[in-house]
Design a protein around this motif. Structure first.
Motif, PDB file in Angstrom:
ATOM      1  N   ALA A   1     -82.073  15.533  28.801  1.00  0.00           N
ATOM      2  CA  ALA A   1     -81.615  14.152  28.623  1.00  0.00           C
ATOM      3  C   ALA A   1     -82.783  13.221  28.353  1.00  0.00           C
ATOM      4  O   ALA A   1     -83.847  13.354  28.954  1.00  0.00           O
ATOM      5  CB  ALA A   1     -80.864  13.694  29.870  1.00  0.00           C
ATOM      6  N   ARG A   2     -82.567  12.266  27.443  1.00  0.00           N
ATOM      7  CA  ARG A   2     -83.604  11.268  27.160  1.00  0.00           C
ATOM      8  C   ARG A   2     -83.352   9.944  27.874  1.00  0.00           C
ATOM      9  O   ARG A   2     -84.165   9.028  27.792  1.00  0.00           O
ATOM     10  CB  ARG A   2     -83.710  11.021  25.647  1.00  0.00           C
ATOM     11  N   LEU A   3     -82.218   9.836  28.535  1.00  0.00           N
ATOM     12  CA  LEU A   3     -81.912   8.705  29.415  1.00  0.00           C
ATOM     13  C   LEU A   3     -81.296   9.270  30.689  1.00  0.00           C
ATOM     14  O   LEU A   3     -80.505  10.211  30.639  1.00  0.00           O
ATOM     15  CB  LEU A   3     -80.916   7.729  28.783  1.00  0.00           C
TER      16      LEU A   3
ATOM     17  N   LEU B   1     -84.150   0.142  21.505  1.00  0.00           N
ATOM     18  CA  LEU B   1     -84.079   1.378  22.282  1.00  0.00           C
ATOM     19  C   LEU B   1     -83.955   2.587  21.364  1.00  0.00           C
ATOM     20  O   LEU B   1     -84.661   3.587  21.530  1.00  0.00           O
ATOM     21  CB  LEU B   1     -82.879   1.321  23.232  1.00  0.00           C
ATOM     22  N   LEU B   2     -83.068   2.514  20.390  1.00  0.00           N
ATOM     23  CA  LEU B   2     -82.858   3.650  19.498  1.00  0.00           C
ATOM     24  C   LEU B   2     -84.072   3.894  18.609  1.00  0.00           C
ATOM     25  O   LEU B   2     -84.403   5.046  18.296  1.00  0.00           O
ATOM     26  CB  LEU B   2     -81.605   3.414  18.655  1.00  0.00           C
ATOM     27  N   ALA B   3     -84.746   2.824  18.213  1.00  0.00           N
ATOM     28  CA  ALA B   3     -85.956   2.980  17.395  1.00  0.00           C
ATOM     29  C   ALA B   3     -87.055   3.688  18.169  1.00  0.00           C
ATOM     30  O   ALA B   3     -87.906   4.375  17.579  1.00  0.00           O
ATOM     31  CB  ALA B   3     -86.433   1.620  16.908  1.00  0.00           C
ATOM     32  N   GLU B   4     -87.056   3.536  19.488  1.00  0.00           N
ATOM     33  CA  GLU B   4     -88.099   4.136  20.330  1.00  0.00           C
ATOM     34  C   GLU B   4     -87.634   5.436  20.981  1.00  0.00           C
ATOM     35  O   GLU B   4     -88.302   5.967  21.874  1.00  0.00           O
ATOM     36  CB  GLU B   4     -88.500   3.135  21.420  1.00  0.00           C
TER      37      GLU B   4
ATOM     38  N   ASP C   1     -88.935   9.448  27.775  1.00  0.00           N
ATOM     39  CA  ASP C   1     -89.214  10.602  28.626  1.00  0.00           C
ATOM     40  C   ASP C   1     -88.031  11.570  28.613  1.00  0.00           C
ATOM     41  O   ASP C   1     -86.873  11.179  28.400  1.00  0.00           O
ATOM     42  CB  ASP C   1     -89.468  10.149  30.078  1.00  0.00           C
ATOM     43  N   GLU C   2     -88.341  12.834  28.887  1.00  0.00           N
ATOM     44  CA  GLU C   2     -87.305  13.833  29.074  1.00  0.00           C
ATOM     45  C   GLU C   2     -86.991  13.956  30.560  1.00  0.00           C
ATOM     46  O   GLU C   2     -87.886  13.862  31.396  1.00  0.00           O
ATOM     47  CB  GLU C   2     -87.756  15.182  28.514  1.00  0.00           C
TER      48      GLU C   2
END
Length: 354
Positions: free
Chosen positions: A180-182, A207-210, A215-216
Protein backbone atom coordinates in the motif's frame (compact mmCIF):
# COMPACT_ATOMS: atom_id res chain seq x y z
CA UNK A 1 -3.66 16.62 3.41
CA UNK A 2 -3.04 15.14 6.85
CA UNK A 3 -2.64 18.66 8.21
CA UNK A 4 -6.09 19.46 6.80
CA UNK A 5 -7.54 16.38 8.53
CA UNK A 6 -5.80 17.20 11.82
CA UNK A 7 -7.80 20.42 12.06
CA UNK A 8 -11.04 18.68 11.20
CA UNK A 9 -14.00 19.62 13.32
CA UNK A 10 -12.14 22.33 15.21
CA UNK A 11 -13.83 25.18 13.43
CA UNK A 12 -15.88 25.64 10.31
CA UNK A 13 -14.48 29.11 9.64
CA UNK A 14 -11.99 29.70 6.82
CA UNK A 15 -10.21 32.91 5.97
CA UNK A 16 -9.69 31.54 2.45
CA UNK A 17 -13.40 30.85 1.92
CA UNK A 18 -15.66 33.51 3.51
CA UNK A 19 -18.87 31.88 2.21
CA UNK A 20 -21.71 31.12 4.66
CA UNK A 21 -21.07 27.80 6.41
CA UNK A 22 -23.53 24.92 6.56
CA UNK A 23 -22.65 22.12 8.94
CA UNK A 24 -24.08 18.80 7.90
CA UNK A 25 -24.58 15.36 9.43
CA UNK A 26 -25.10 12.11 7.55
CA UNK A 27 -24.04 10.47 4.33
CA UNK A 28 -27.20 11.41 2.40
CA UNK A 29 -26.82 15.19 2.43
CA UNK A 30 -26.40 16.21 -1.25
CA UNK A 31 -23.34 18.41 -0.75
CA UNK A 32 -23.36 19.19 -4.46
CA UNK A 33 -26.37 21.44 -3.86
CA UNK A 34 -24.59 23.24 -1.02
CA UNK A 35 -21.73 23.94 -3.41
CA UNK A 36 -24.21 25.00 -6.09
CA UNK A 37 -25.66 27.53 -3.65
CA UNK A 38 -22.23 29.05 -2.95
CA UNK A 39 -22.17 27.69 0.60
CA UNK A 40 -19.28 26.05 2.45
CA UNK A 41 -20.26 22.48 3.36
CA UNK A 42 -18.70 21.26 6.60
CA UNK A 43 -19.39 17.72 7.82
CA UNK A 44 -19.79 17.73 11.58
CA UNK A 45 -17.83 15.12 13.51
CA UNK A 46 -17.63 13.94 17.09
CA UNK A 47 -14.63 13.76 19.38
CA UNK A 48 -14.02 10.65 21.53
CA UNK A 49 -11.69 12.62 23.80
CA UNK A 50 -14.00 15.45 24.83
CA UNK A 51 -16.94 13.57 26.32
CA UNK A 52 -20.62 13.86 25.45
CA UNK A 53 -22.35 14.90 28.67
CA UNK A 54 -24.25 17.77 27.03
CA UNK A 55 -25.41 15.51 24.21
CA UNK A 56 -26.34 12.73 26.63
CA UNK A 57 -28.64 15.12 28.47
CA UNK A 58 -30.88 15.51 25.40
CA UNK A 59 -30.38 12.28 23.46
CA UNK A 60 -29.85 9.77 26.25
CA UNK A 61 -27.07 7.24 26.37
CA UNK A 62 -28.81 4.70 24.17
CA UNK A 63 -28.09 6.66 20.99
CA UNK A 64 -24.92 6.17 18.96
CA UNK A 65 -22.17 8.12 20.80
CA UNK A 66 -21.15 9.90 17.59
CA UNK A 67 -24.51 11.70 17.47
CA UNK A 68 -24.28 12.50 21.17
CA UNK A 69 -20.76 13.86 20.73
CA UNK A 70 -21.76 16.00 17.75
CA UNK A 71 -24.63 17.51 19.76
CA UNK A 72 -22.36 18.14 22.74
CA UNK A 73 -19.83 19.89 20.51
CA UNK A 74 -22.54 22.00 18.88
CA UNK A 75 -23.86 23.11 22.28
CA UNK A 76 -20.30 23.91 23.39
CA UNK A 77 -19.66 26.02 20.27
CA UNK A 78 -16.81 23.78 19.14
CA UNK A 79 -17.51 24.30 15.43
CA UNK A 80 -17.47 28.08 15.47
CA UNK A 81 -20.16 30.03 13.66
CA UNK A 82 -22.51 27.93 11.54
CA UNK A 83 -25.20 29.58 9.46
CA UNK A 84 -27.32 26.43 9.12
CA UNK A 85 -27.29 22.74 9.95
CA UNK A 86 -28.50 20.10 7.50
CA UNK A 87 -29.12 16.52 8.67
CA UNK A 88 -29.91 13.47 6.55
CA UNK A 89 -31.93 10.42 7.51
CA UNK A 90 -29.07 8.01 6.82
CA UNK A 91 -29.56 6.23 10.17
CA UNK A 92 -31.71 6.41 13.28
CA UNK A 93 -29.05 8.31 15.26
CA UNK A 94 -28.97 11.10 12.66
CA UNK A 95 -32.75 11.38 12.76
CA UNK A 96 -32.74 11.53 16.57
CA UNK A 97 -30.11 14.26 16.39
CA UNK A 98 -32.29 16.25 13.98
CA UNK A 99 -35.30 16.05 16.30
CA UNK A 100 -33.18 17.13 19.26
CA UNK A 101 -31.75 20.11 17.36
CA UNK A 102 -35.16 21.18 16.12
CA UNK A 103 -36.68 20.99 19.60
CA UNK A 104 -33.72 22.77 21.21
CA UNK A 105 -34.13 25.58 18.69
CA UNK A 106 -37.78 25.86 19.70
CA UNK A 107 -37.56 25.65 23.50
CA UNK A 108 -34.02 26.91 24.17
CA UNK A 109 -33.30 29.70 21.69
CA UNK A 110 -30.59 30.92 24.05
CA UNK A 111 -28.52 27.85 23.15
CA UNK A 112 -27.51 29.73 19.99
CA UNK A 113 -28.02 26.81 17.63
CA UNK A 114 -28.61 27.66 13.96
CA UNK A 115 -31.71 26.55 12.10
CA UNK A 116 -31.80 22.87 11.14
CA UNK A 117 -33.17 21.21 7.99
CA UNK A 118 -33.81 17.50 7.33
CA UNK A 119 -33.04 15.87 3.97
CA UNK A 120 -35.15 12.71 4.19
CA UNK A 121 -33.90 10.37 1.46
CA UNK A 122 -34.81 6.69 1.36
CA UNK A 123 -33.13 3.63 -0.17
CA UNK A 124 -35.83 1.08 -0.93
CA UNK A 125 -35.51 -0.39 -4.47
CA UNK A 126 -38.85 0.96 -5.70
CA UNK A 127 -39.96 3.57 -8.24
CA UNK A 128 -42.08 5.19 -5.56
CA UNK A 129 -38.93 5.67 -3.46
CA UNK A 130 -37.13 7.20 -6.43
CA UNK A 131 -40.00 9.65 -6.93
CA UNK A 132 -40.05 10.46 -3.22
CA UNK A 133 -36.31 11.18 -3.24
CA UNK A 134 -36.59 13.37 -6.35
CA UNK A 135 -39.20 15.47 -4.58
CA UNK A 136 -37.04 15.80 -1.45
CA UNK A 137 -34.03 16.84 -3.56
CA UNK A 138 -36.16 19.43 -5.35
CA UNK A 139 -37.46 20.80 -2.05
CA UNK A 140 -33.92 21.09 -0.71
CA UNK A 141 -32.77 22.93 -3.83
CA UNK A 142 -35.69 25.34 -3.50
CA UNK A 143 -34.91 25.91 0.18
CA UNK A 144 -31.27 26.71 -0.66
CA UNK A 145 -32.38 29.23 -3.26
CA UNK A 146 -34.65 30.82 -0.65
CA UNK A 147 -31.78 30.95 1.86
CA UNK A 148 -29.30 32.54 -0.55
CA UNK A 149 -31.65 34.56 -2.75
CA UNK A 150 -30.05 33.37 -5.99
CA UNK A 151 -30.35 30.42 -8.40
CA UNK A 152 -28.18 27.36 -7.94
CA UNK A 153 -25.28 26.57 -10.25
CA UNK A 154 -26.12 22.87 -10.37
CA UNK A 155 -24.13 22.11 -13.52
CA UNK A 156 -20.95 23.76 -12.27
CA UNK A 157 -21.16 22.16 -8.83
CA UNK A 158 -21.85 18.66 -10.10
CA UNK A 159 -18.99 18.91 -12.60
CA UNK A 160 -16.59 19.96 -9.83
CA UNK A 161 -17.71 17.15 -7.53
CA UNK A 162 -17.30 14.64 -10.37
CA UNK A 163 -13.70 15.79 -10.79
CA UNK A 164 -13.16 15.20 -7.08
CA UNK A 165 -14.75 11.74 -7.35
CA UNK A 166 -12.32 10.76 -10.11
CA UNK A 167 -9.35 11.99 -8.12
CA UNK A 168 -10.50 10.22 -4.95
CA UNK A 169 -10.93 6.99 -6.92
CA UNK A 170 -7.32 7.30 -8.09
CA UNK A 171 -6.19 7.95 -4.50
CA UNK A 172 -8.09 4.85 -3.36
CA UNK A 173 -6.04 2.78 -5.81
CA UNK A 174 -2.85 3.92 -4.06
CA UNK A 175 -4.07 2.30 -0.86
CA UNK A 176 -5.07 -0.90 -2.65
CA UNK A 177 -1.60 -1.25 -4.19
CA UNK A 178 0.68 -4.03 -2.95
CA UNK A 179 2.40 -2.80 -0.91
CA UNK A 180 0.00 0.00 0.00
CA UNK A 181 1.14 3.54 -0.78
CA UNK A 182 -1.34 5.08 1.68
CA UNK A 183 -2.34 3.80 5.11
CA UNK A 184 -5.95 3.62 6.12
CA UNK A 185 -5.50 6.64 8.38
CA UNK A 186 -3.95 8.61 5.54
CA UNK A 187 -6.77 7.71 3.16
CA UNK A 188 -9.33 8.72 5.76
CA UNK A 189 -7.60 12.11 5.80
CA UNK A 190 -7.63 12.30 2.00
CA UNK A 191 -11.30 11.36 1.64
CA UNK A 192 -12.56 13.44 4.55
CA UNK A 193 -10.53 16.63 4.36
CA UNK A 194 -12.91 19.41 5.53
CA UNK A 195 -12.39 21.54 2.45
CA UNK A 196 -14.62 23.04 -0.23
CA UNK A 197 -14.39 21.09 -3.46
CA UNK A 198 -12.39 23.84 -5.21
CA UNK A 199 -9.73 23.64 -2.48
CA UNK A 200 -9.77 19.86 -2.21
CA UNK A 201 -9.16 19.21 -5.93
CA UNK A 202 -5.67 20.79 -6.14
CA UNK A 203 -4.57 18.92 -3.00
CA UNK A 204 -5.71 15.64 -4.52
CA UNK A 205 -3.93 16.47 -7.77
CA UNK A 206 -0.73 17.17 -5.84
CA UNK A 207 -1.04 13.89 -3.94
CA UNK A 208 -1.41 11.91 -7.16
CA UNK A 209 1.46 13.78 -8.81
CA UNK A 210 3.70 12.75 -5.90
CA UNK A 211 2.44 9.14 -5.77
CA UNK A 212 5.77 7.72 -6.91
CA UNK A 213 7.49 9.22 -3.87
CA UNK A 214 5.03 7.94 -1.27
CA UNK A 215 6.23 5.46 1.32
CA UNK A 216 5.32 1.80 1.06
CA UNK A 217 3.33 0.31 3.93
CA UNK A 218 3.63 -3.38 4.77
CA UNK A 219 1.61 -5.35 7.31
CA UNK A 220 -1.45 -7.56 7.42
CA UNK A 221 -3.93 -6.06 4.96
CA UNK A 222 -7.28 -5.36 6.67
CA UNK A 223 -10.73 -4.65 5.32
CA UNK A 224 -12.71 -2.77 7.99
CA UNK A 225 -16.48 -3.15 7.98
CA UNK A 226 -19.24 -1.73 10.15
CA UNK A 227 -19.71 1.51 12.05
CA UNK A 228 -18.73 4.89 10.61
CA UNK A 229 -15.40 6.33 11.72
CA UNK A 230 -15.52 10.11 11.82
CA UNK A 231 -12.12 10.37 13.54
CA UNK A 232 -8.85 8.46 12.98
CA UNK A 233 -8.70 6.95 16.48
CA UNK A 234 -9.68 3.37 15.61
CA UNK A 235 -7.57 3.38 12.45
CA UNK A 236 -4.54 4.50 14.42
CA UNK A 237 -5.08 1.78 17.02
CA UNK A 238 -5.40 -1.02 14.45
CA UNK A 239 -2.54 0.17 12.26
CA UNK A 240 -0.20 0.73 15.19
CA UNK A 241 -0.63 -2.99 15.89
CA UNK A 242 1.05 -4.02 12.63
CA UNK A 243 -1.91 -3.87 10.23
CA UNK A 244 -2.70 -1.62 7.28
CA UNK A 245 -6.36 -0.86 6.49
CA UNK A 246 -6.74 -1.13 2.71
CA UNK A 247 -10.50 -0.76 2.45
CA UNK A 248 -13.72 -0.18 4.38
CA UNK A 249 -17.47 0.07 3.90
CA UNK A 250 -18.47 3.19 5.83
CA UNK A 251 -19.43 6.62 4.59
CA UNK A 252 -16.30 8.49 5.68
CA UNK A 253 -14.09 6.14 3.66
CA UNK A 254 -14.53 4.06 0.51
CA UNK A 255 -18.31 4.55 0.36
CA UNK A 256 -17.69 8.26 -0.16
CA UNK A 257 -15.69 7.40 -3.30
CA UNK A 258 -18.39 6.85 -5.89
CA UNK A 259 -18.63 6.86 -9.65
CA UNK A 260 -19.04 10.30 -11.29
CA UNK A 261 -22.69 11.25 -11.70
CA UNK A 262 -22.25 12.68 -15.19
CA UNK A 263 -25.59 14.29 -16.01
CA UNK A 264 -25.96 17.69 -14.35
CA UNK A 265 -29.57 17.45 -13.21
CA UNK A 266 -31.56 17.06 -10.03
CA UNK A 267 -32.94 13.79 -11.40
CA UNK A 268 -29.41 12.37 -11.71
CA UNK A 269 -28.47 13.65 -8.27
CA UNK A 270 -31.54 12.05 -6.70
CA UNK A 271 -30.75 8.74 -8.40
CA UNK A 272 -27.14 8.91 -7.16
CA UNK A 273 -28.17 9.25 -3.53
CA UNK A 274 -30.97 6.71 -3.92
CA UNK A 275 -28.49 3.96 -4.86
CA UNK A 276 -25.66 4.96 -2.53
CA UNK A 277 -24.36 2.49 0.03
CA UNK A 278 -24.53 -0.24 1.16
CA UNK A 279 -24.14 0.86 4.77
CA UNK A 280 -25.15 -1.30 7.71
CA UNK A 281 -28.22 0.87 8.37
CA UNK A 282 -29.86 0.70 4.95
CA UNK A 283 -28.86 -2.57 3.25
CA UNK A 284 -29.75 -6.20 3.81
CA UNK A 285 -27.29 -8.65 5.32
CA UNK A 286 -27.05 -10.39 1.95
CA UNK A 287 -26.22 -7.16 0.15
CA UNK A 288 -23.60 -6.33 2.74
CA UNK A 289 -22.07 -9.78 2.47
CA UNK A 290 -21.86 -9.62 -1.33
CA UNK A 291 -20.31 -6.17 -1.15
CA UNK A 292 -17.78 -7.33 1.45
CA UNK A 293 -16.71 -10.33 -0.64
CA UNK A 294 -16.16 -8.22 -3.76
CA UNK A 295 -14.38 -5.43 -1.87
CA UNK A 296 -12.07 -7.85 -0.04
CA UNK A 297 -10.98 -9.35 -3.37
CA UNK A 298 -10.44 -5.92 -4.88
CA UNK A 299 -8.37 -4.75 -1.91
CA UNK A 300 -6.48 -8.07 -1.66
CA UNK A 301 -7.15 -8.07 2.06
CA UNK A 302 -5.78 -10.73 4.41
CA UNK A 303 -8.15 -10.09 7.33
CA UNK A 304 -11.74 -8.89 7.65
CA UNK A 305 -12.65 -6.90 10.76
CA UNK A 306 -16.29 -6.09 11.51
CA UNK A 307 -16.44 -3.20 13.98
CA UNK A 308 -19.64 -2.46 15.88
CA UNK A 309 -19.65 0.54 18.21
CA UNK A 310 -21.61 0.58 21.46
CA UNK A 311 -24.96 2.16 20.59
CA UNK A 312 -24.60 1.17 16.92
CA UNK A 313 -25.54 -2.51 16.88
CA UNK A 314 -26.59 -2.87 13.23
CA UNK A 315 -23.14 -3.81 11.84
CA UNK A 316 -22.88 -6.84 14.14
CA UNK A 317 -26.09 -8.28 12.68
CA UNK A 318 -24.42 -8.55 9.25
CA UNK A 319 -21.31 -10.36 10.46
CA UNK A 320 -22.49 -14.00 10.16
CA UNK A 321 -23.48 -13.51 6.52
CA UNK A 322 -20.28 -11.60 5.77
CA UNK A 323 -18.09 -14.27 7.38
CA UNK A 324 -19.84 -16.99 5.37
CA UNK A 325 -19.19 -15.10 2.12
CA UNK A 326 -15.45 -14.62 2.75
CA UNK A 327 -12.46 -16.87 2.24
CA UNK A 328 -10.16 -14.97 4.63
CA UNK A 329 -10.09 -14.87 8.45
CA UNK A 330 -12.73 -12.60 9.97
CA UNK A 331 -13.03 -10.97 13.39
CA UNK A 332 -15.97 -9.23 15.08
CA UNK A 333 -15.16 -6.36 17.42
CA UNK A 334 -18.55 -5.80 19.05
CA UNK A 335 -19.83 -3.12 21.45
CA UNK A 336 -16.68 -1.08 21.11
CA UNK A 337 -16.25 2.21 22.94
CA UNK A 338 -16.37 5.25 20.65
CA UNK A 339 -12.91 5.88 19.26
CA UNK A 340 -11.46 2.66 20.70
CA UNK A 341 -10.66 -0.82 19.40
CA UNK A 342 -10.21 -3.90 21.58
CA UNK A 343 -6.79 -4.97 20.34
CA UNK A 344 -6.68 -7.87 22.81
CA UNK A 345 -9.63 -9.46 21.02
CA UNK A 346 -8.03 -8.72 17.65
CA UNK A 347 -4.70 -10.27 18.63
CA UNK A 348 -6.45 -13.33 20.00
CA UNK A 349 -8.19 -13.95 16.69
CA UNK A 350 -5.36 -12.81 14.42
CA UNK A 351 -1.86 -12.82 15.92
CA UNK A 352 0.33 -10.31 14.14
CA UNK A 353 4.09 -10.28 14.84
CA UNK A 354 5.48 -6.92 15.83
Amino acid sequence: MEEAYAGRGASAASAKDPAPVVGYVGADVPVELLTAAGLRAFRLTGDPESGSDLGDRYLGRGVDPVARSVLARLLAGAFGDLDRIVVSHDCEASLRLFYALRELGRVEPGAGLPGVYLVDLLHLPHRTTARYNRRRIGEFAARLEAWTGRPLDVAGAMAAHDVRRRLLAAAAELRRAVPARLTGRQFLAVAGAPLPVNEHIPLLERLLAEAGRLDEHAGKRVFLSGSDHDTPHVYEAIESDGHVIVGEDHSFGDLSVTEPIGAASLDALAEHYHRSGPTAHRATAGERAAHAAAAVRRCRADLFIAYSRDGDEAPAWDFPAQRAALDIPSVLLERQEYGRADLAALRKESPCPM
